[in-house]
Design a protein around this motif. Structure first.
Motif, PDB file in Angstrom:
ATOM      1  N   LEU A 143       5.303 -53.462  -7.910  1.00 28.41           N
ATOM      2  CA  LEU A 143       5.393 -52.555  -9.006  1.00 28.41           C
ATOM      3  C   LEU A 143       4.333 -51.585  -9.150  1.00 28.41           C
ATOM      4  O   LEU A 143       3.082 -52.110  -8.924  1.00 28.41           O
ATOM      5  N   ASP A 144       4.502 -50.419  -9.091  1.00 30.68           N
ATOM      6  CA  ASP A 144       3.512 -49.367  -9.455  1.00 30.68           C
ATOM      7  C   ASP A 144       3.444 -49.089 -10.868  1.00 30.68           C
ATOM      8  O   ASP A 144       4.623 -48.647 -11.325  1.00 30.68           O
ATOM      9  N   LYS A 173       0.292 -59.303  -2.359  1.00 29.51           N
ATOM     10  CA  LYS A 173      -0.560 -60.258  -3.365  1.00 29.51           C
ATOM     11  C   LYS A 173       0.162 -60.886  -4.626  1.00 29.51           C
ATOM     12  O   LYS A 173       0.061 -61.792  -4.874  1.00 29.51           O
ATOM     13  N   GLN A 186       2.343 -47.072 -12.790  1.00 27.34           N
ATOM     14  CA  GLN A 186       2.470 -45.730 -13.406  1.00 27.34           C
ATOM     15  C   GLN A 186       3.855 -45.058 -13.116  1.00 27.34           C
ATOM     16  O   GLN A 186       4.094 -43.843 -13.437  1.00 27.34           O
ATOM     17  N   ASN A 195      -2.264 -55.965 -17.165  1.00 27.89           N
ATOM     18  CA  ASN A 195      -3.645 -55.863 -16.795  1.00 27.89           C
ATOM     19  C   ASN A 195      -3.794 -55.387 -15.329  1.00 27.89           C
ATOM     20  O   ASN A 195      -4.994 -55.628 -14.609  1.00 27.89           O
ATOM     21  N   ALA A 196      -3.000 -54.458 -14.929  1.00 23.60           N
ATOM     22  CA  ALA A 196      -3.152 -53.765 -13.565  1.00 23.60           C
ATOM     23  C   ALA A 196      -4.603 -52.923 -13.876  1.00 23.60           C
ATOM     24  O   ALA A 196      -4.857 -52.356 -14.717  1.00 23.60           O
TER      25      ALA A 196
HETATM   26  N1  LIG Z   1     -12.906 -58.730 -14.270  1.00 16.80           N
HETATM   27  C1  LIG Z   1     -13.619 -58.144 -15.327  1.00 16.80           C
HETATM   28  O1  LIG Z   1     -14.793 -58.861 -15.443  1.00 16.80           O
HETATM   29  C2  LIG Z   1     -13.040 -57.309 -16.165  1.00 16.80           C
HETATM   30  C3  LIG Z   1     -13.853 -56.854 -17.330  1.00 16.80           C
HETATM   31  C4  LIG Z   1     -13.254 -56.374 -18.206  1.00 16.80           C
HETATM   32  C5  LIG Z   1     -12.323 -55.246 -18.196  1.00 16.80           C
HETATM   33  N2  LIG Z   1     -11.532 -55.606 -16.936  1.00 16.80           N
HETATM   34  C6  LIG Z   1     -10.090 -54.628 -16.675  1.00 16.80           C
HETATM   35  O2  LIG Z   1      -9.155 -55.780 -16.692  1.00 16.80           O
HETATM   36  C7  LIG Z   1      -8.312 -55.322 -15.737  1.00 16.80           C
HETATM   37  C8  LIG Z   1      -7.902 -56.294 -14.453  1.00 16.80           C
HETATM   38  O3  LIG Z   1      -9.267 -56.651 -14.060  1.00 16.80           O
HETATM   39  P1  LIG Z   1      -9.332 -57.658 -12.832  1.00 16.80           P
HETATM   40  O4  LIG Z   1     -10.703 -58.083 -12.631  1.00 16.80           O
HETATM   41  O5  LIG Z   1      -8.307 -58.662 -12.743  1.00 16.80           O
HETATM   42  O6  LIG Z   1      -9.102 -56.579 -11.790  1.00 16.80           O
HETATM   43  P2  LIG Z   1      -8.480 -56.945 -10.096  1.00 16.80           P
HETATM   44  O7  LIG Z   1      -8.880 -55.728  -9.204  1.00 16.80           O
HETATM   45  O8  LIG Z   1      -8.841 -58.144  -9.431  1.00 16.80           O
HETATM   46  O9  LIG Z   1      -7.087 -56.828 -10.416  1.00 16.80           O
HETATM   47  C9  LIG Z   1      -6.285 -55.487 -10.617  1.00 16.80           C
HETATM   48  C10 LIG Z   1      -4.930 -55.663  -9.893  1.00 16.80           C
HETATM   49  O10 LIG Z   1      -4.026 -54.510 -10.117  1.00 16.80           O
HETATM   50  C11 LIG Z   1      -3.574 -54.101  -9.138  1.00 16.80           C
HETATM   51  N3  LIG Z   1      -3.099 -52.856  -9.041  1.00 16.80           N
HETATM   52  C12 LIG Z   1      -3.777 -51.706  -9.105  1.00 16.80           C
HETATM   53  N4  LIG Z   1      -3.113 -50.674  -9.135  1.00 16.80           N
HETATM   54  C13 LIG Z   1      -1.704 -50.798  -9.701  1.00 16.80           C
HETATM   55  C14 LIG Z   1      -0.816 -50.176  -9.768  1.00 16.80           C
HETATM   56  N5  LIG Z   1      -0.804 -49.026  -9.870  1.00 16.80           N
HETATM   57  N6  LIG Z   1       0.371 -50.952 -10.009  1.00 16.80           N
HETATM   58  C15 LIG Z   1       0.125 -52.411 -10.130  1.00 16.80           C
HETATM   59  N7  LIG Z   1      -0.793 -53.029  -9.688  1.00 16.80           N
HETATM   60  C16 LIG Z   1      -1.829 -52.306  -9.503  1.00 16.80           C
HETATM   61  C17 LIG Z   1      -4.377 -54.363  -7.750  1.00 16.80           C
HETATM   62  O11 LIG Z   1      -3.833 -54.679  -6.503  1.00 16.80           O
HETATM   63  C18 LIG Z   1      -5.098 -55.979  -8.630  1.00 16.80           C
HETATM   64  O12 LIG Z   1      -4.185 -56.976  -7.817  1.00 16.80           O
HETATM   65  C19 LIG Z   1      -8.815 -53.993 -15.217  1.00 16.80           C
HETATM   66  O13 LIG Z   1      -8.291 -52.994 -15.891  1.00 16.80           O
HETATM   67  C20 LIG Z   1     -10.209 -54.046 -15.438  1.00 16.80           C
HETATM   68  O14 LIG Z   1     -10.879 -52.762 -15.540  1.00 16.80           O
HETATM   69  C21 LIG Z   1     -12.052 -56.577 -16.055  1.00 16.80           C
END
Ligand SMILES: NC(=O)c1ccc[n+]([C@@H]2O[C@H](COP(=O)([O-])OP(=O)(O)OC[C@H]3O[C@@H](n4cnc5c(N)ncnc54)[C@H](O)[C@@H]3O)[C@@H](O)[C@H]2O)c1
Length: 104
Positions: free
Chosen positions: A42-43, A22, A45, A70-71
């Motif tokens: 990258l993890d 990704k 955590q 923003n993970a």
């Molecule tokens: N999309 C929205 O409308 C929205 C609204 C409010 C808050 N958020 C928050 O914003 C953040 C990002 O949202 P999004 O919609 O881009 O989510 P998304 O699921 O599209 O993207 C999140 C990414 O984080 C990656 N990821 C997961 N665990 C990980 C780890 N341990 N280390 C590294 N990468 C990791 C995933 O592979 C994914 O690519 C989230 O925390 C979400 O709760 C999103």
């Protein structure tokens, strides 16, 4: 794509994700649009993972000046269905990940 927005403003980008494919796909999209980007695994955590990601970024582009932390992990299940394991993963990704990424 948020990384693309930064690239359009002229930033060099390190796209870091738990899944290398990704991250590399997003970096390729940026490069195809004329930007400069690398993808790294990258993890968020894991503190040693952050050290590696920063080192790779600095090697490619120099010092890091912007962090978009923003993970996210979201299981989209009802509260009753959410397990303790899911809860810990959500908190670990969002809270511990943000803590470790922001820490010098
Ligand atoms: N999309 C929205 O409308 C929205 C609204 C409010 C808050 N958020 C928050 O914003 C953040 C990002 O949202 P999004 O919609 O881009 O989510 P998304 O699921 O599209 O993207 C999140 C990414 O984080 C990656 N990821 C997961 N665990 C990980 C780890 N341990 N280390 C590294 N990468 C990791 C995933 O592979 C994914 O690519 C989230 O925390 C979400 O709760 C999103």
């Amino acid at each position: 794509m948020r990384a693309g927005s930064f690239a359009r403003e002229g930033a060099c980008i390190c796209v870091a994700d738990l899944y290398l494919d990704k991250a590399e796909d997003a970096a390729s999209d940026i490069a195809a649009g004329g930007g400069r980007a690398i993808g790294v695994q990258l993890d968020v955590q894991r503190s040693n993972g952050w050290a590696n990601a920063v080192a790779e970024t600095e090697q490619a582009f120099g010092p890091v000046s912007i962090l978009c932390n923003n993970a996210g992990a979201d299981f989209r299940v009802s509260f009753d269905e959410q397990t303790e394991e899911m809860w810990n993963l959500v908190l670990g990704t969002i809270l511990t990940g943000s803590f470790l990424g922001t820490k010098p």
